[in-house]
Design an enzyme around this catalytic site. Structure first.
Site, PDB file in Angstrom:
ATOM      1  N   THR A   1     -63.177 -13.871  39.038  1.00 38.69           N
ATOM      2  CA  THR A   1     -62.667 -13.137  37.880  1.00 38.69           C
ATOM      3  C   THR A   1     -61.144 -13.012  37.916  1.00 38.69           C
ATOM      4  OG1 THR A   1     -64.697 -11.835  37.919  1.00 38.69           O
ATOM      5  CG2 THR A   1     -62.893 -10.996  36.594  1.00 38.69           C
TER       6      THR A   1
ATOM      7  N   ASP B   1     -56.754 -25.206  39.650  1.00 36.93           N
ATOM      8  CA  ASP B   1     -55.406 -25.650  39.296  1.00 36.93           C
ATOM      9  C   ASP B   1     -55.049 -26.945  40.030  1.00 36.93           C
ATOM     10  OD1 ASP B   1     -54.198 -22.764  38.132  1.00 36.93           O
ATOM     11  OD2 ASP B   1     -55.660 -22.601  39.736  1.00 36.93           O
TER      12      ASP B   1
ATOM     13  N   THR C   1     -62.692 -20.869  29.568  1.00 41.01           N
ATOM     14  CA  THR C   1     -62.839 -22.040  30.421  1.00 41.01           C
ATOM     15  C   THR C   1     -64.110 -21.836  31.238  1.00 41.01           C
ATOM     16  OG1 THR C   1     -61.565 -21.040  32.209  1.00 41.01           O
ATOM     17  CG2 THR C   1     -60.342 -22.318  30.599  1.00 41.01           C
TER      18      THR C   1
ATOM     19  N   ARG D   1     -56.721 -29.754  38.314  1.00 42.81           N
ATOM     20  CA  ARG D   1     -55.966 -30.116  37.105  1.00 42.81           C
ATOM     21  C   ARG D   1     -54.740 -30.945  37.468  1.00 42.81           C
ATOM     22  NH1 ARG D   1     -56.555 -23.964  34.834  1.00 42.81           N
ATOM     23  NH2 ARG D   1     -58.414 -24.284  33.547  1.00 42.81           N
TER      24      ARG D   1
ATOM     25  N   ARG E   1     -54.260 -32.838  40.138  1.00 47.64           N
ATOM     26  CA  ARG E   1     -54.646 -34.176  40.593  1.00 47.64           C
ATOM     27  C   ARG E   1     -55.071 -35.057  39.411  1.00 47.64           C
ATOM     28  NH1 ARG E   1     -57.763 -33.117  46.383  1.00 47.64           N
ATOM     29  NH2 ARG E   1     -56.206 -31.648  47.201  1.00 47.64           N
TER      30      ARG E   1
ATOM     31  N   HIS F   1     -52.772 -17.771  41.039  1.00 44.61           N
ATOM     32  CA  HIS F   1     -53.518 -18.510  40.022  1.00 44.61           C
ATOM     33  C   HIS F   1     -53.033 -17.977  38.680  1.00 44.61           C
ATOM     34  CE1 HIS F   1     -56.646 -20.410  37.724  1.00 44.61           C
ATOM     35  NE2 HIS F   1     -57.229 -19.257  37.408  1.00 44.61           N
TER      36      HIS F   1
ATOM     37  N   HIS G   1     -53.860 -36.620  46.524  1.00 45.07           N
ATOM     38  CA  HIS G   1     -53.971 -35.457  47.413  1.00 45.07           C
ATOM     39  C   HIS G   1     -52.773 -34.544  47.160  1.00 45.07           C
ATOM     40  CE1 HIS G   1     -57.180 -37.608  49.441  1.00 45.07           C
ATOM     41  NE2 HIS G   1     -56.387 -38.669  49.441  1.00 45.07           N
TER      42      HIS G   1
ATOM     43  N   ARG H   1     -53.239 -13.657  32.529  1.00 46.68           N
ATOM     44  CA  ARG H   1     -54.297 -13.239  33.455  1.00 46.68           C
ATOM     45  C   ARG H   1     -54.003 -11.865  34.033  1.00 46.68           C
ATOM     46  NH1 ARG H   1     -53.443 -18.833  34.876  1.00 46.68           N
ATOM     47  NH2 ARG H   1     -55.235 -20.130  34.325  1.00 46.68           N
TER      48      ARG H   1
ATOM     49  N   GLN I   1     -60.626 -12.975  28.678  1.00 46.27           N
ATOM     50  CA  GLN I   1     -59.225 -13.256  28.371  1.00 46.27           C
ATOM     51  C   GLN I   1     -59.083 -13.710  26.926  1.00 46.27           C
ATOM     52  OE1 GLN I   1     -57.428 -15.943  31.153  1.00 46.27           O
ATOM     53  NE2 GLN I   1     -55.369 -15.704  30.317  1.00 46.27           N
TER      54      GLN I   1
END
Length: 333
Positions: A138, A167, A250, A170, A172, A194, A187, A107, A101
């Site tokens: 992927t 995600d 990432t 991230r 949380r 995604h 939670h 994406r 990417q």
């Protein structure tokens, strides 16, 4: 010299069965794949980690580098090759190979090149590891997972995507940072694609035992107002783009998320994770791979939990489903 075994002793001469050990295969030895291998080894997730990559020199170098550190982690073996047979008899296969990417690229823009790669590589892997549970990482993971199911012919329980596990992590983290509590006490799930159309499920989220929408704020930290929630949701979506712009990929957090999924399968934990799987009548949504809270165990995905959603959240989930479905249709799926 051998000695004949006769009489009662012959009855005792039963070959000792070899102990079955766990084996994880990782397709792609790039930034994500090699870090995934490292994370799985550090967590002691499997006895054997096998890497497959078209670049033989690269994969052999990664194997050497990882193997030289075995002394400092749980005992394991690392193998790698450009030959698909290296993945024979894997319990779990994690697919990380794909087009890289670029900064500013969505994406979904990656779909064409990645689906072509899956079409070329996946059938051969399924031949040598027909009973493995397959985890697609992927991007764009939801479209790629749907395509991989069609290409491989595997049952929908046996192949799924990493979805919004990262995600949700991230989300949380950002909630914990705002509220001043430990991230382990937050939670909350991100559902849907995604990608850009994903959505936090605020109405079912909690901090400790307190519903997130009722969180009063403690220790000088304010409540989670609608403005704060909107800012957090935007940062969850945009953080990946910031990381890619800054360092090209990432890899650490997704590797840890992937290793957590691997453990849920190998240990048959029946852990609830927001993975991307083929939905069939989930809150009226069918024939699309999306992330919803799902029970994950040794057979792959099991029950999808119909968590409480507000009317806006349900509408957002359906919009996300249509966004993913429209991309899949563009590629003939």
């Amino acid at each position: 010299m051998t000695q004949d075994i006769e009489g009662d002793d012959a009855a005792l001469a039963v070959p000792t069965p070899q102990r079955r050990t766990s084996k994880v295969g990782i397709v792609g030895a790039g930034a994500v794949g090699s870090t995934m291998a490292y994370a799985a080894l550090m967590r002691g997730a499997a006895r054997t980690v096998a890497l497959l990559d078209v670049n033989r020199q690269k994969v052999e170098a990664e194997v050497l580098d990882l193997s030289h550190g075995i002394q400092f982690m749980s005992m394991a073996e690392v193998v790698g090759s450009d030959d698909v047979s290296v993945l024979s008899d894997c319990d779990v296969v994690v697919f990380t190979a794909g087009a890289k990417q670029r900064p500013g690229q969505s994406r979904l823009d990656l779909a064409e090149a990645t689906i072509s790669l899956v079409r070329t590589v996946l059938p051969g892997i399924v031949e040598v590891a027909p009973h493995a549970v397959y985890v697609m990482v992927t991007n764009p993971v939801d479209v790629v997972t749907y395509a991989a199911l069609k290409i491989s012919g595997l049952p929908p329980a046996q192949l799924f995507g990493s979805g919004t596990v990262l995600d949700s992590s991230r989300l949380r983290y950002l909630i914990a940072r705002h509220t001043g509590v430990a991230v382990q006490n937050v939670h909350a799930y991100v559902a849907g694609e995604h990608g850009d159309s994903e959505l936090p499920l605020w109405s079912s989220a909690s901090i400790g035992a307190v519903p997130l929408l009722e969180w009063p704020g403690v220790g000088g930290h304010g409540p989670l107002t609608s403005e704060v929630r909107e800012s957090i949701a935007s940062e969850v979506v945009e953080s990946a783009y910031r990381i890619i712009e800054g360092k090209g990929a990432t890899n650490y957090a997704i590797a840890l998320a992937g290793s957590r999924i691997i453990e849920a399968v190998l240990k048959d934990e029946r852990r609830i994770l927001p993975v991307s799987s083929l939905l069939d009548g989930y809150l009226g949504i069918s024939d699309v791979c999306l992330s919803v809270p799902t029970v994950v165990g040794s057979s792959g995905v099991a029950e999808r939990l119909e968590v409480p959603m507000s009317s806006d959240e349900l509408l957002g989930l359906r919009r996300s489903a249509e966004a993913v479905r429209s991309v899949a249709r563009r590629f003939g799926f």
